[in-house]
Design an enzyme around this catalytic site. Structure first.
Site, PDB file in Angstrom:
ATOM      1  N   SER A 136     -39.269 -17.380 -15.733  1.00  0.00           N
ATOM      2  CA  SER A 136     -39.956 -18.066 -16.452  1.00  0.00           C
ATOM      3  C   SER A 136     -40.871 -17.021 -17.377  1.00  0.00           C
ATOM      4  O   SER A 136     -41.502 -17.228 -18.426  1.00  0.00           O
ATOM      5  CB  SER A 136     -41.207 -18.802 -16.095  1.00  0.00           C
ATOM      6  OG  SER A 136     -40.383 -19.947 -15.208  1.00  0.00           O
TER       7      SER A 136
ATOM      8  N   TRP B 297     -27.969 -16.692 -12.918  1.00  0.00           N
ATOM      9  CA  TRP B 297     -27.733 -18.213 -13.263  1.00  0.00           C
ATOM     10  C   TRP B 297     -27.353 -18.273 -14.640  1.00  0.00           C
ATOM     11  O   TRP B 297     -27.783 -19.085 -15.440  1.00  0.00           O
ATOM     12  CB  TRP B 297     -29.054 -18.791 -12.774  1.00  0.00           C
ATOM     13  CG  TRP B 297     -29.606 -18.688 -11.717  1.00  0.00           C
ATOM     14  CD1 TRP B 297     -30.796 -17.986 -11.210  1.00  0.00           C
ATOM     15  CD2 TRP B 297     -29.067 -19.177 -10.377  1.00  0.00           C
ATOM     16  NE1 TRP B 297     -30.847 -18.029  -9.949  1.00  0.00           N
ATOM     17  CE2 TRP B 297     -29.938 -18.916  -9.332  1.00  0.00           C
ATOM     18  CE3 TRP B 297     -27.884 -19.952 -10.311  1.00  0.00           C
ATOM     19  CZ2 TRP B 297     -29.949 -18.931  -8.064  1.00  0.00           C
ATOM     20  CZ3 TRP B 297     -27.714 -20.144  -8.956  1.00  0.00           C
ATOM     21  CH2 TRP B 297     -28.437 -19.916  -7.769  1.00  0.00           C
ATOM     22  N   ILE B 298     -26.066 -17.476 -14.800  1.00  0.00           N
ATOM     23  CA  ILE B 298     -25.423 -17.632 -16.355  1.00  0.00           C
ATOM     24  C   ILE B 298     -24.192 -18.652 -16.279  1.00  0.00           C
ATOM     25  O   ILE B 298     -23.216 -18.326 -15.655  1.00  0.00           O
ATOM     26  CB  ILE B 298     -25.202 -16.165 -16.652  1.00  0.00           C
ATOM     27  CG1 ILE B 298     -26.229 -15.215 -16.365  1.00  0.00           C
ATOM     28  CG2 ILE B 298     -24.643 -16.230 -18.088  1.00  0.00           C
ATOM     29  CD1 ILE B 298     -27.613 -15.567 -17.187  1.00  0.00           C
TER      30      ILE B 298
ATOM     31  N   LEU C 191     -33.310 -20.978 -27.059  1.00  0.00           N
ATOM     32  CA  LEU C 191     -33.556 -21.883 -25.900  1.00  0.00           C
ATOM     33  C   LEU C 191     -34.116 -23.209 -26.642  1.00  0.00           C
ATOM     34  O   LEU C 191     -33.977 -24.343 -26.124  1.00  0.00           O
ATOM     35  CB  LEU C 191     -34.562 -21.320 -25.047  1.00  0.00           C
ATOM     36  CG  LEU C 191     -34.229 -20.302 -24.084  1.00  0.00           C
ATOM     37  CD1 LEU C 191     -35.351 -19.473 -23.408  1.00  0.00           C
ATOM     38  CD2 LEU C 191     -33.210 -20.656 -23.155  1.00  0.00           C
TER      39      LEU C 191
ATOM     40  N   GLU D 200     -33.963 -23.336 -18.477  1.00  0.00           N
ATOM     41  CA  GLU D 200     -34.521 -23.370 -19.855  1.00  0.00           C
ATOM     42  C   GLU D 200     -36.002 -24.039 -20.185  1.00  0.00           C
ATOM     43  O   GLU D 200     -36.322 -24.632 -20.853  1.00  0.00           O
ATOM     44  CB  GLU D 200     -33.460 -24.270 -20.715  1.00  0.00           C
ATOM     45  CG  GLU D 200     -32.119 -23.667 -20.908  1.00  0.00           C
ATOM     46  CD  GLU D 200     -31.072 -24.137 -21.688  1.00  0.00           C
ATOM     47  OE1 GLU D 200     -31.646 -25.077 -22.775  1.00  0.00           O
ATOM     48  OE2 GLU D 200     -29.884 -24.272 -21.302  1.00  0.00           O
TER      49      GLU D 200
END
Length: 396
Positions: free
Chosen positions: A150, A174-175, A251, A375
């Site tokens: 975050s 975490w791609i 994003l 996201e």
């Protein structure tokens, strides 16, 4: 004066008549994507989910490229140039099949392609975007790190100048698409601030080990990116932006797609529960005839179609150039939260069958647990709205 027309019959799958907000072209695009997802994804997705893999990812990417779904709302370079509403409708239909498929499209188009399209040089655009739009090259987007989700401003991935080259070192986590990508858009700290880099994945020092043992987004490729002194030429940097504005604007574009997509998962679960309630009998009649079940279905329908109406409103604003990031946060916070609740309620209507992969409900519910936090977590979007409402910054 002509007599007023009579209202159309009540449609349980469109109780507010929201299809009337859509143009014939909107409907044609929606129906094309729905047909593709129904024919190509739904027959196999439960098996992919159970196995924890997406074995035909390259094939699906090419098919999605042929549909015009990759970089769908971008102009030129082989992209479809569709409206924001049309892109949103596509996201809804893709996520009605599975969140992993919508994530494939979202990361490709709204993150990797969008970054190159908005901030890249003309040479970068010409080199990468046509093959990405066709699904011949898959892209990924490296922002989140193992210790920094975050708070991307604290990222540790660093790019240093070495002569005329850049040398990147760091890790991303975490791609989506990482292990199957041909190009990665990677964000890194530099002496000038945070910059984006276009990284061909065959570059020495780049690796993308796949993350296993997931209980969510199992029909999706999720990876770690490892950058071990990855040497890039000077023209690998995205010239159009410095600072967090770059990745955060990407994003925002992707979060907009989630506002629609979450309602696709919710719709699939609601319709499954509705159909089940009409045929499953207990105490001598279909369970849809009991008051408690009808109350659940009514509440689910209200939140589902309110969410779709909200998504459409945001799409109209985006097409008019008037959509603010805070409004996207409003949409993601509401629609993902309500979608999870709809899936959980649908599961109760299906009873024990609700946990079976023969039905889509539990798969959608577990997928949405990832959508809730990626996201931008729910808490971060609450703080975005809190800051906008009060004028006071609670982030620091």
């Amino acid at each position: 004066m002509s007599a007023p027309s009579k209202p159309a019959p009540f449609d349980p799958r469109d109780p507010l008549g929201l299809d009337e907000l859509l143009s014939p072209e909107d409907l044609a695009i929606r129906d094309t994507v729905r047909t593709w997802a129904t024919d190509r994804v739904l027959p196999s997705v439960a098996d992919w989910y159970e196995r924890g893999e997406l074995p035909v990812v390259h094939e699906l990417a090419r098919e999605l490229g042929a549909l015009g779904a990759l970089g769908m709302s971008l102009e030129g370079y082989g992209c479809a140039g569709a409206s924001a509403v049309q892109y949103g409708l596509a996201c809804l239909e893709l996520e009605a099949a599975d969140s992993g498929i919508r994530s494939l499209v979202s990361v490709q188009g709204s993150l990797a392609m969008y970054a190159i399209h908005r901030f890249g040089s003309e040479e970068q655009k010409q080199h990468w975007l046509p093959s990405m739009a066709a699904g011949e090259t898959i892209g990924c987007f490296g922002l989140t790190e193992p210790d920094h989700g975050s708070d991307p401003s604290a990222m540790r991935t660093r790019a240093k100048r070495d002569g005329t080259d850049w040398v990147l070192t760091g890790r991303k986590m975490w791609i989506t698409n990482g292990s199957v990508a041909g190009v990665a858009v990677v964000w890194a700290q530099t002496d000038e601030g945070i910059r984006g880099f276009v990284v061909p994945t065959e570059t020495p020092g780049f690796s993308a080990p796949e993350i296993k043992h997931k209980w969510s987004l199992r029909a999706s490729v999720t990876s770690e990116l490892v950058l071990d002194e990855v040497r890039l030429p000077v023209d690998a940097v995205l010239p159009g932006v410095t600072g967090l504005k770059g990745p955060l604007s990407c994003l925002s574009h992707a979060r907009y797609g989630i506002v629609w997509g979450a309602m696709g998962a919710a719709r699939a679960s609601f319709e499954c529960a509705l159909d089940y309630s009409r045929t499953r009998e207990q105490f001598g009649k279909p369970i849809g005839g009991f008051q408690l079940t009808q109350a659940k279905l009514a509440d689910m329908a209200v939140e589902l179609h309110k969410g779709i109406l909200l998504a459409h409103h945001l799409g109209v604003r985006m097409d008019a150039g008037r959509l603010r990031p805070e409004q996207i946060s409003f949409g993601k916070l509401n629609n993902v939260r309500e979608a999870i609740d709809i899936c959980r309620t649908a599961r109760t209507i299906l009873g024990a069958n609700g946990i079976s992969l023969e039905y889509p409900v539990m798969r959608h519910a577990t997928n949405l647990e990832s959508v809730l936090t990626y996201e931008g977590t729910a808490e971060m979007h609450q703080l975005v709205l809190g800051k906008a409402l009060t004028g006071l910054d609670a982030f620091r």
